[in-house]
Design an enzyme around this catalytic site. Structure first.
Site, short mmCIF file in Angstrom:
data_model
loop_
_atom_site.label_atom_id
_atom_site.label_comp_id
_atom_site.label_asym_id
_atom_site.label_seq_id
_atom_site.Cartn_x
_atom_site.Cartn_y
_atom_site.Cartn_z
N ARG A 28 0.83 -1.22 0.00
CA ARG A 28 0.00 0.00 0.00
C ARG A 28 0.85 1.26 0.00
O ARG A 28 0.47 2.27 -0.58
CB ARG A 28 -0.95 -0.04 1.20
N ASP A 317 -3.71 -15.47 7.33
CA ASP A 317 -2.42 -15.85 6.76
C ASP A 317 -1.58 -16.70 7.71
O ASP A 317 -0.52 -17.19 7.33
CB ASP A 317 -1.61 -14.60 6.39
N ARG A 348 -4.20 -24.33 1.11
CA ARG A 348 -3.45 -24.50 2.37
C ARG A 348 -4.03 -25.57 3.28
O ARG A 348 -3.33 -26.08 4.15
CB ARG A 348 -3.33 -23.15 3.09
C1 S3P Z 1 -4.23 -9.07 2.22
C2 S3P Z 1 -5.45 -9.60 2.51
C3 S3P Z 1 -5.69 -11.03 2.76
C4 S3P Z 1 -4.40 -11.77 3.04
C5 S3P Z 1 -3.31 -11.39 2.08
C6 S3P Z 1 -3.02 -9.91 2.16
C7 S3P Z 1 -4.09 -7.62 1.97
O1 S3P Z 1 -6.30 -11.62 1.61
O2 S3P Z 1 -4.61 -13.17 3.00
O3 S3P Z 1 -2.12 -12.11 2.35
O4 S3P Z 1 -2.96 -7.11 1.98
O5 S3P Z 1 -5.14 -6.97 1.78
P1 S3P Z 1 -7.88 -11.61 1.39
O6 S3P Z 1 -8.29 -10.23 1.10
O7 S3P Z 1 -8.08 -12.53 0.21
O8 S3P Z 1 -8.47 -12.16 2.65
#
Ligand code: S3P
Length: 437
Positions: A28, A317, A348
């Site tokens: 971001r 995660d 997973r």
């Molecule tokens: C993330 C959101 C999550 C996470 C990913 C990073 C993010 O995914 O699993 O590693 O940076 O917005 P999801 O939005 O699919 O839950």
């Protein structure tokens, strides 16, 4: 070239370490820094391959940046309307976050673009962003079943929508908010359960007005972003492997420094504590709009639990690491409501169940979760299926195994945790990295 880990059994984790920067916040910072007016200075950036893909995409669209080096990156923002058409497809590598968030940004540009990824990313569902973006009047073509590549037509005037997320996903929420910067009127997203809120926090840090009313997050298009300084905390998702490792290895006492403890990310701390883990939060503070603390973890006997449903999106995660904790706990751990784990960098649930069984642990898959009975971990060979988090989780399992653990296909650890083996060695894991063909 393949990378395998050869991990000797036993040992303990001690000392003080700092794991690399938070992946979500790093992505971001590159995105908003590029789209802001002025110069954004980032420290603590994760120099992992996923984030480098995002940076590469902005460089391909004319953004100048110095670094990254030693976690420092200086981004000369071009403003929301300052990106240039890329000359070729933008390669997001292994990163779902990069592809889904970039889709939102690119949908609002005056030029055409294409997003591609590696074999794993090319299997992952993109319909979850493509469908609502189309409802905003974006023009996006995907491959069969809503998979990558995504071909995005530029020059569309987006319009805001009020969207109820069918899955709890910060990536989808963030994609729509980023598209909303370019949309007419208000773009609003309502979450079925709280997900990480780094986008909202960082947009506000760049001076953009974002409203959060309960589960509904909204913004209005047409504003601008103003450059700022960003200090990226260490990634709790990377700390997770060490929290579990030190929790299960006898006589461990490890402190993880400067870890982000955003309330939308601490599901694994809550779950580990319910299992009996000994984790202390020290020196809690706020850094650039994100809460941070040092985490001290000491060995403790763990017990199996039924994982509370409300913690699942907050620990999404960290399940590969948590499954290793469950394998070392007394009794059964039951996870349900986690179907999302099947569409991460690998399936997973299936890949962890397969690996745990290889190490002599009873693990039963369910459609949306797993049941793991704690027991004696044997040595053996485990295939990570190219999934970075699965590779690191099984490396830590060796701390409690009877024999050597070999983990294959570990190259993608570099996507989120460059230097993992070195840092783990420093903390006390006996890990050798072997490359082959
Ligand atoms: C993330 C959101 C999550 C996470 C990913 C990073 C993010 O995914 O699993 O590693 O940076 O917005 P999801 O939005 O699919 O839950």
């Amino acid at each position: 070239m393949t990378i395998n880990y050869i991990v000797q059994p036993g040992g303990k984790l001690t000392g003080r370490i700092r794991v690399p920067g938070d992946k979500s916040i790093s992505h971001r910072s590159v995105m908003l820094g590029s789209l802001a007016q002025g110069t954004t200075r980032v420290t603590g950036l994760l120099e992992g391959e996923d984030v480098l893909c995002t940076l590469g995409a902005f460089r391909a669209m004319g953004v100048q940046a110095e670094g990254p080096s030693g976690g420092r990156l200086v981004i000369h923002g071009v403003g929301l309307r300052g990106l240039k058409p890329p000359h070729q497809a933008l390669d997001m590598g292994n990163s779902g976050t990069a592809m889904r968030l970039m889709a939102g940004i690119l949908a609002g540009q005056p030029f055409d673009s294409e997003l591609i990824g590696d074999a794993s990313l090319s299997r992952r569902p993109m319909g979850r962003v493509v469908d609502p973006l189309r409802a905003m009047d974006a023009s996006i073509a995907s491959a069969e079943g809503g998979r990558p590549p995504l071909r995005i037509k530029g020059g569309r005037q987006l319009r805001g929508i009020d969207y109820a997320l069918p899955v709890a996903s910060a990536q989808v929420k963030s994609c729509l908010l980023l598209a909303g910067l370019y949309a007419e009127g208000e773009t609003a997203v309502t979450e079925p359960a709280p997900t990480r809120d780094h986008s909202e926090r960082m947009l506000r840090g760049f001076g953009y007005r974002v409203q959060t009313q309960g589960a509904r997050i909204s913004l209005r298009g047409g504003g601008g972003l103003t450059a700022c300084a960003i200090d990226v905390p260490a990634d709790i998702s990377s700390a997770a492997f060490f929290l579990v490792g030190a929790g299960i290895a006898p006589d461990s006492d490890l402190t993880l420094e400067h870890v982000g403890i955003n309330p939308t990310r601490i599901g694994m701390l809550n779950i580990l504590k319910l299992m009996g883990a000994n984790i202390e939060l020290l020196n809690a503070r706020e850094v650039g709009g994100e809460p941070v603390a040092d985490l001290r973890v000491r060995t403790a006997p763990l017990r199996g639990i039924r994982i509370p449903a409300d913690q699942v999106p907050l620990a999404i995660d960290e399940f590969p690491a948590l499954f290793i904790a469950a394998a070392c706990a007394n009794g059964e751990t039951v996870l349900s409501g986690a179907h999302e784990l099947r569409v991460k960098e690998s399936d997973r649930i299936a890949v962890m169940a397969q690996g745990l069984k290889r190490l002599g642990i009873e693990a039963r898959e369910t459609p949306d979760g797993i049941v793991i009975r704690g027991g004696r971990l044997l040595g053996g060979e485990v295939d990570s299926h190219g999934d970075h988090r699965i590779a690191m989780a099984f490396a830590m399992a060796a701390l409690r195994a009877d024999g050597r653990v070999t983990v294959s296909d570990c190259k993608n650890v570099d996507t989120s945790f460059p230097g993992f083996a070195n840092l783990a060695t420093r903390a006390g894991l006996s890990i050798e990295v072997r490359s082959g063909r």
